[in-house]
Design an enzyme around this catalytic site. Structure first.
Site, PDB file in Angstrom:
ATOM      1  N   GLY A   1       0.735  -1.245   0.000  1.00  0.00           N
ATOM      2  CA  GLY A   1       0.000   0.000   0.000  1.00  0.00           C
ATOM      3  C   GLY A   1       0.766   1.298   0.000  1.00  0.00           C
TER       4      GLY A   1
ATOM      5  CG  ASP B   1       4.778  -2.559  -7.431  1.00  0.00           C
ATOM      6  OD1 ASP B   1       5.660  -3.153  -8.066  1.00  0.00           O
ATOM      7  OD2 ASP B   1       4.883  -2.298  -6.220  1.00  0.00           O
TER       8      ASP B   1
ATOM      9  CB  CYS C   1      10.648  -4.814  -6.658  1.00  0.00           C
ATOM     10  SG  CYS C   1       9.629  -6.229  -6.202  1.00  0.00           S
TER      11      CYS C   1
END
Length: 424
Positions: free
Chosen positions: A244, A303, A356
């Site tokens: 979040g 993401d 990532c």
């Protein structure tokens, strides 16, 4: 009637935490589980939070130092122990504590010996004693797993591999994202607006401003995707939103945010942070590959789920789980999410794609395939003033952060971020 033996209850003091560390390492190295997801089951029966934290710390230290621990073990045995032998894992735990965590050698070995029986126990005791008597030491810079080092060297070069090894040697600093200018926060280094960097090991809940909700923990690299969307008053979708940090960035920037994730348990943490910070978002528990919005968004941030090799500093288990097969599987999921979410952006709106990951298949190659397939999208180049000093934009306009960047101020996680505009 003799009651059954219960290790967590009947082991000598200190042993249950080491037994839990043994289970954690088995979950990661043999079953391919993430360290964090294995933690609950592996520490079941440990009532003391400090014991659970110790089990996690031991397992993480072993994973950070695994090649070097194994080299020491192999130097003191006549025949190599199998990788999955309990004696090898017990030795990894004992040596990792003594040489990596500063545990007194007698405590490191005495709390590990109950994990093995018979001949292996004598072996563990003998090997550990030999290494301690001969002054064994771990190298200052850890050795990366050979498969990862080879893969990263082929793509990013020797300097990046060296920087990655140095980055894993010590816990990374703590980055905070601030809700607004002027909120209460701990004193630290600021590398961008609304950012503070604190030393590794800084406590969170007792730090200034936590109770007032002025900030949240978020690696600086992880904050870049939401920063590229900027401020606004329209509708934005944070896809795969948990835990979040990006949702809170977008809400703080003025957007009407819809935060979607498949994991209800992880979204619960987001709800808690939204309440603490006084921010709001529409939370949706759904599968991004099955859900569809009622109307287009002004911006969509993806993401995407990935191998997570870019966050190896905090999660060293990814160095052993992120096999080429896992990377390929994650790339397929990312492509599917990108293709679906691209239709949810209004013409003239923004699509930000981030992972990532340090794997080109989950970044550069993914973007190239998407742009080739979607003629209604064009890269919206990132500008230098949107980034911290020391993080360059790539020649094609996207961002690739590497562990070699900002090394003098605490380094960065590895991320790939691209901003695109829907042109038609």
């Amino acid at each position: 009637m003799t009651r059954p033996y219960n290790p967590s209850r009947d082991d000598p003091p200190g042993v249950p935490a080491r037994r839990a560390a043994l289970r954690l390492l088995d979950a990661v190295l043999r079953r391919g589980q993430a360290l964090e997801s294995a933690l609950h089951n592996a520490t079941h029966g440990l009532d003391n939070p400090s014991d659970r934290a110790l089990a996690h710390a031991i397992a993480a230290e072993v994973l950070r130092r695994l090649p070097d621990l194994d080299a020491l073990i192999d130097s003191a045995t006549k025949l190599p122990l199998p990788d999955d032998a309990k004696a090898r894992t017990a030795l990894r735990i004992a040596i990792g504590q003594a040489l990596g965590l500063g545990t007194p050698p007698h405590a490191a070995i005495s709390t590990v010996l109950p994990l093995v029986d018979g001949g292996p126990r004598k072996l563990v005791h003998g090997v550990f004693g030999t290494l301690m008597r001969h002054g064994a030491a771990l190298p200052e810079v850890p050795t990366l797993p050979a498969a990862i080092a080879e893969r990263w060297r082929a793509r990013w070069g020797d300097a990046m591999v060296s920087a990655a090894a140095q980055a894993i040697a010590a816990p990374p600093p703590l980055d905070l994202s601030l809700r607004a200018d002027g909120v209460a926060h701990p004193d630290g280094m600021s590398l961008m607006p609304r950012h503070v960097r604190l030393p590794a090991g800084t406590g969170v809940r007792d730090a200034e401003g936590y109770g007032e909700g002025g900030w949240w923990v978020q690696d600086l690299a992880a904050s870049l995707p939401a920063r590229l969307i900027g401020g606004g008053r329209g509708r934005v979708l944070d896809l795969c939103a948990a835990p979040g940090g990006k949702t809170m960035q977008l809400a703080a920037a003025g957007w009407d945010v819809t935060a979607l994730d498949i994991a209800q348990s992880r979204l619960a943490r987001l709800s808690e942070n939204l309440e603490r910070t006084g921010l709001s978002a529409h939370i949706v528990v759904a599968d991004a590959l099955k859900w569809a919005p009622d109307a287009p968004f002004d911006a969509v941030l993806i993401d995407a789920p990935c191998s997570a090799t870019g966050i190896f500093r905090r999660h060293p288990d990814v160095l052993y789980r992120a096999t080429p097969r896992i990377v390929a599987e994650m790339a397929e999921v990312q492509a599917a999410i990108l293709a679906r979410a691209a239709d949810w952006v209004r013409p003239g709106g923004l699509l930000v794609y981030a992972t990532c990951s340090l794997e080109p298949a989950e970044g550069e190659e993914q973007l190239a395939a998407f742009i080739a397939a979607r003629k209604d999208y064009a890269i919206d180049p990132v500008l230098a003033d949107e980034l911290p000093d020391g993080v360059p934009t790539c020649q094609h306009g996207w961002i690739r952060t590497l562990p070699s960047m900002l090394a003098d101020t605490g380094a960065l996680d590895g991320f790939f971020v691209a901003r695109m505009m829907r042109t038609g």
